[in-house]
Design a protein around this motif. Sequence first.
Motif, PDB file in Angstrom:
ATOM      1  N   GLY A  52       4.541  -8.839  -2.288  1.00  0.00           N
ATOM      2  CA  GLY A  52       3.928  -9.835  -1.512  1.00  0.00           C
ATOM      3  C   GLY A  52       2.778  -9.468  -0.808  1.00  0.00           C
ATOM      4  O   GLY A  52       1.704 -10.195  -0.637  1.00  0.00           O
ATOM      5  N   THR A  53       2.857  -8.144  -0.451  1.00  0.00           N
ATOM      6  CA  THR A  53       1.731  -7.647   0.584  1.00  0.00           C
ATOM      7  C   THR A  53       0.489  -7.861  -0.437  1.00  0.00           C
ATOM      8  O   THR A  53      -0.319  -7.889  -0.032  1.00  0.00           O
ATOM      9  CB  THR A  53       2.181  -6.352   0.953  1.00  0.00           C
ATOM     10  N   VAL A  54       0.931  -7.034  -1.683  1.00  0.00           N
ATOM     11  CA  VAL A  54      -0.212  -6.929  -2.646  1.00  0.00           C
ATOM     12  C   VAL A  54      -0.718  -8.259  -3.093  1.00  0.00           C
ATOM     13  O   VAL A  54      -2.056  -8.301  -3.050  1.00  0.00           O
ATOM     14  CB  VAL A  54       0.243  -6.298  -3.896  1.00  0.00           C
ATOM     15  N   ILE A  55      -0.003  -9.231  -3.285  1.00  0.00           N
ATOM     16  CA  ILE A  55      -0.349 -10.465  -3.653  1.00  0.00           C
ATOM     17  C   ILE A  55      -1.297 -11.214  -2.288  1.00  0.00           C
ATOM     18  O   ILE A  55      -2.304 -11.775  -2.613  1.00  0.00           O
ATOM     19  CB  ILE A  55       1.015 -11.484  -3.703  1.00  0.00           C
ATOM     20  N   SER A  56      -0.738 -10.885  -0.875  1.00  0.00           N
ATOM     21  CA  SER A  56      -1.349 -11.521  -0.096  1.00  0.00           C
ATOM     22  C   SER A  56      -3.000 -10.768   0.182  1.00  0.00           C
ATOM     23  O   SER A  56      -4.047 -11.359   0.328  1.00  0.00           O
ATOM     24  CB  SER A  56      -0.726 -11.245   1.362  1.00  0.00           C
ATOM     25  N   ALA A  57      -3.069  -9.481  -0.222  1.00  0.00           N
ATOM     26  CA  ALA A  57      -4.472  -8.696  -0.132  1.00  0.00           C
ATOM     27  C   ALA A  57      -5.172  -9.298  -1.152  1.00  0.00           C
ATOM     28  O   ALA A  57      -6.489  -9.510  -1.085  1.00  0.00           O
ATOM     29  CB  ALA A  57      -3.903  -7.049  -0.241  1.00  0.00           C
ATOM     30  N   LEU A  58      -4.571  -9.365  -2.412  1.00  0.00           N
ATOM     31  CA  LEU A  58      -5.513  -9.980  -3.649  1.00  0.00           C
ATOM     32  C   LEU A  58      -6.087 -11.708  -3.083  1.00  0.00           C
ATOM     33  O   LEU A  58      -7.166 -11.780  -3.416  1.00  0.00           O
ATOM     34  CB  LEU A  58      -4.533 -10.136  -4.847  1.00  0.00           C
ATOM     35  N   ALA A  59      -4.934 -12.309  -2.605  1.00  0.00           N
ATOM     36  CA  ALA A  59      -5.616 -13.943  -2.070  1.00  0.00           C
ATOM     37  C   ALA A  59      -6.517 -13.523  -1.220  1.00  0.00           C
ATOM     38  O   ALA A  59      -7.591 -14.513  -1.043  1.00  0.00           O
ATOM     39  CB  ALA A  59      -4.272 -14.533  -1.614  1.00  0.00           C
ATOM     40  N   ALA A  60      -6.416 -12.619  -0.291  1.00  0.00           N
ATOM     41  CA  ALA A  60      -7.536 -12.351   0.751  1.00  0.00           C
ATOM     42  C   ALA A  60      -8.764 -11.758   0.327  1.00  0.00           C
ATOM     43  O   ALA A  60      -9.609 -11.666   0.986  1.00  0.00           O
ATOM     44  CB  ALA A  60      -6.724 -11.689   2.017  1.00  0.00           C
ATOM     45  N   LYS A  61      -8.687 -11.369  -1.083  1.00  0.00           N
ATOM     46  CA  LYS A  61      -9.835 -10.541  -1.475  1.00  0.00           C
ATOM     47  C   LYS A  61     -10.221  -9.482  -0.682  1.00  0.00           C
ATOM     48  O   LYS A  61     -11.289  -8.995  -0.394  1.00  0.00           O
ATOM     49  CB  LYS A  61     -11.009 -11.456  -1.776  1.00  0.00           C
ATOM     50  N   SER A  62      -8.948  -8.686  -0.395  1.00  0.00           N
ATOM     51  CA  SER A  62      -9.180  -7.574   0.734  1.00  0.00           C
ATOM     52  C   SER A  62      -9.832  -6.154  -0.126  1.00  0.00           C
ATOM     53  O   SER A  62      -9.490  -6.385  -1.286  1.00  0.00           O
ATOM     54  CB  SER A  62      -7.768  -7.148   1.092  1.00  0.00           C
ATOM     55  N   ARG A  63     -10.441  -5.483   0.749  1.00  0.00           N
ATOM     56  CA  ARG A  63     -11.357  -4.388   0.120  1.00  0.00           C
ATOM     57  C   ARG A  63     -10.078  -3.289  -0.392  1.00  0.00           C
ATOM     58  O   ARG A  63     -10.516  -2.668  -1.527  1.00  0.00           O
ATOM     59  CB  ARG A  63     -12.077  -3.723   0.972  1.00  0.00           C
ATOM     60  N   HIS A  64      -9.020  -3.138   0.235  1.00  0.00           N
ATOM     61  CA  HIS A  64      -8.023  -2.139  -0.289  1.00  0.00           C
ATOM     62  C   HIS A  64      -6.836  -3.262  -0.362  1.00  0.00           C
ATOM     63  O   HIS A  64      -6.066  -3.951   0.234  1.00  0.00           O
ATOM     64  CB  HIS A  64      -7.636  -1.470   1.169  1.00  0.00           C
ATOM     65  N   ILE A  65      -6.375  -2.959  -1.623  1.00  0.00           N
ATOM     66  CA  ILE A  65      -4.926  -3.548  -2.214  1.00  0.00           C
ATOM     67  C   ILE A  65      -3.947  -2.375  -2.154  1.00  0.00           C
ATOM     68  O   ILE A  65      -4.044  -1.512  -2.822  1.00  0.00           O
ATOM     69  CB  ILE A  65      -5.305  -4.098  -3.546  1.00  0.00           C
ATOM     70  N   PRO A  66      -2.999  -2.576  -1.578  1.00  0.00           N
ATOM     71  CA  PRO A  66      -1.799  -1.454  -1.454  1.00  0.00           C
ATOM     72  C   PRO A  66      -0.787  -1.412  -2.612  1.00  0.00           C
ATOM     73  O   PRO A  66       0.562  -1.561  -2.274  1.00  0.00           O
ATOM     74  CB  PRO A  66      -1.106  -1.769  -0.055  1.00  0.00           C
ATOM     75  N   TYR A  67      -1.535  -1.130  -3.690  1.00  0.00           N
ATOM     76  CA  TYR A  67      -0.616  -0.871  -4.901  1.00  0.00           C
ATOM     77  C   TYR A  67       0.557   0.140  -4.852  1.00  0.00           C
ATOM     78  O   TYR A  67       1.465   0.037  -5.314  1.00  0.00           O
ATOM     79  CB  TYR A  67      -1.517  -0.727  -5.970  1.00  0.00           C
ATOM     80  N   ARG A  68       0.201   1.172  -3.968  1.00  0.00           N
ATOM     81  CA  ARG A  68       0.937   2.471  -4.011  1.00  0.00           C
ATOM     82  C   ARG A  68       1.975   2.187  -3.102  1.00  0.00           C
ATOM     83  O   ARG A  68       2.756   3.328  -2.895  1.00  0.00           O
ATOM     84  CB  ARG A  68       0.048   3.768  -3.740  1.00  0.00           C
ATOM     85  N   ASN A  69       2.220   1.027  -2.541  1.00  0.00           N
ATOM     86  CA  ASN A  69       3.176   1.108  -1.499  1.00  0.00           C
ATOM     87  C   ASN A  69       4.942   1.147  -2.060  1.00  0.00           C
ATOM     88  O   ASN A  69       5.630   1.157  -1.298  1.00  0.00           O
ATOM     89  CB  ASN A  69       3.101  -0.202  -0.560  1.00  0.00           C
ATOM     90  N   SER A  70       4.788   0.783  -3.167  1.00  0.00           N
ATOM     91  CA  SER A  70       6.128   0.623  -4.035  1.00  0.00           C
ATOM     92  C   SER A  70       6.035   1.245  -5.711  1.00  0.00           C
ATOM     93  O   SER A  70       4.850   0.928  -6.052  1.00  0.00           O
ATOM     94  CB  SER A  70       6.834  -0.775  -3.949  1.00  0.00           C
ATOM     95  N   LYS A  71       6.934   1.380  -6.041  1.00  0.00           N
ATOM     96  CA  LYS A  71       6.817   1.935  -7.646  1.00  0.00           C
ATOM     97  C   LYS A  71       6.384   0.633  -8.378  1.00  0.00           C
ATOM     98  O   LYS A  71       5.639   0.821  -9.452  1.00  0.00           O
ATOM     99  CB  LYS A  71       8.043   2.391  -8.158  1.00  0.00           C
ATOM    100  N   LEU A  72       7.022  -0.410  -8.205  1.00  0.00           N
ATOM    101  CA  LEU A  72       6.844  -1.596  -8.647  1.00  0.00           C
ATOM    102  C   LEU A  72       5.344  -2.175  -8.789  1.00  0.00           C
ATOM    103  O   LEU A  72       4.692  -2.553  -9.694  1.00  0.00           O
ATOM    104  CB  LEU A  72       7.759  -2.974  -7.971  1.00  0.00           C
ATOM    105  N   THR A  73       4.783  -2.256  -7.511  1.00  0.00           N
ATOM    106  CA  THR A  73       3.224  -2.570  -7.435  1.00  0.00           C
ATOM    107  C   THR A  73       2.361  -1.552  -8.074  1.00  0.00           C
ATOM    108  O   THR A  73       1.401  -1.807  -8.564  1.00  0.00           O
ATOM    109  CB  THR A  73       2.744  -2.854  -6.058  1.00  0.00           C
ATOM    110  N   HIS A  74       2.815  -0.182  -7.952  1.00  0.00           N
ATOM    111  CA  HIS A  74       2.072   0.865  -8.325  1.00  0.00           C
ATOM    112  C   HIS A  74       2.245   0.563 -10.146  1.00  0.00           C
ATOM    113  O   HIS A  74       1.101   0.735 -10.867  1.00  0.00           O
ATOM    114  CB  HIS A  74       2.622   2.263  -8.313  1.00  0.00           C
ATOM    115  N   LEU A  75       3.024   0.328 -10.651  1.00  0.00           N
ATOM    116  CA  LEU A  75       3.462  -0.120 -12.238  1.00  0.00           C
ATOM    117  C   LEU A  75       2.685  -1.357 -12.544  1.00  0.00           C
ATOM    118  O   LEU A  75       1.980  -1.200 -13.539  1.00  0.00           O
ATOM    119  CB  LEU A  75       4.858  -0.279 -12.411  1.00  0.00           C
TER     120      LEU A  75
END
Length: 185
Positions: A52-75
């Motif tokens: 959900g945090t990654v999705i929010s960052a993508l939706a906000a077109k954030s400069r930093h997308i926290p993919y490494r916060n979990s194995k799922l988002t990193h994968l």
Amino acid sequence: MVMAKNLLNGECTKSKLRLVDLAGSERLAKTDVQGERLKETQNINLSLSALGTVISALAAKSRHIPYRNSKLTHLLEDSLGGDSKTLMFQQISPSDKDLDETLSSLNFATRVRGVVLGSGKMQVDTSELQKTKAMLEELEGQIELKTSMQNQSEKQISQLSEKLKIKEETCRKQKEKDEGAREKA
């Protein structure tokens, strides 16, 4: 990895296909789980929260997308950004007792829907095309060689045929000469 080959033009494409069952966030108070199942439920909830945090960052077109916060988002990093296409399906319950979970899932789906990743790009694998071209060039070379050899053979056959005609003519004349000499004798 999924590879597809266009049989008409030989073009190959490569893609990753990921099917991920995200389970579902579970309300710990509602399920009364304990032990290993409790840890599993907490991990599922943490992974979904990170997603959900990654999705929010993508939706906000954030400069930093926290993919490494979990194995799922990193994968899923290369599936959630760049030139990828992502589809998400949700299963919701029609039961009144699951209304909170259904609303939570639908809210999450609404957030996901607001993300624009950009247009997916076709990943053309030119190595297969190059291999096919190399094989065609090799075949063309072999055909040229065989054609040249066939032409040489035909030329030799023609020359031998001419020599045979000359020899046959010489033999015929000699035979006529010999028969003429026998008749005189």
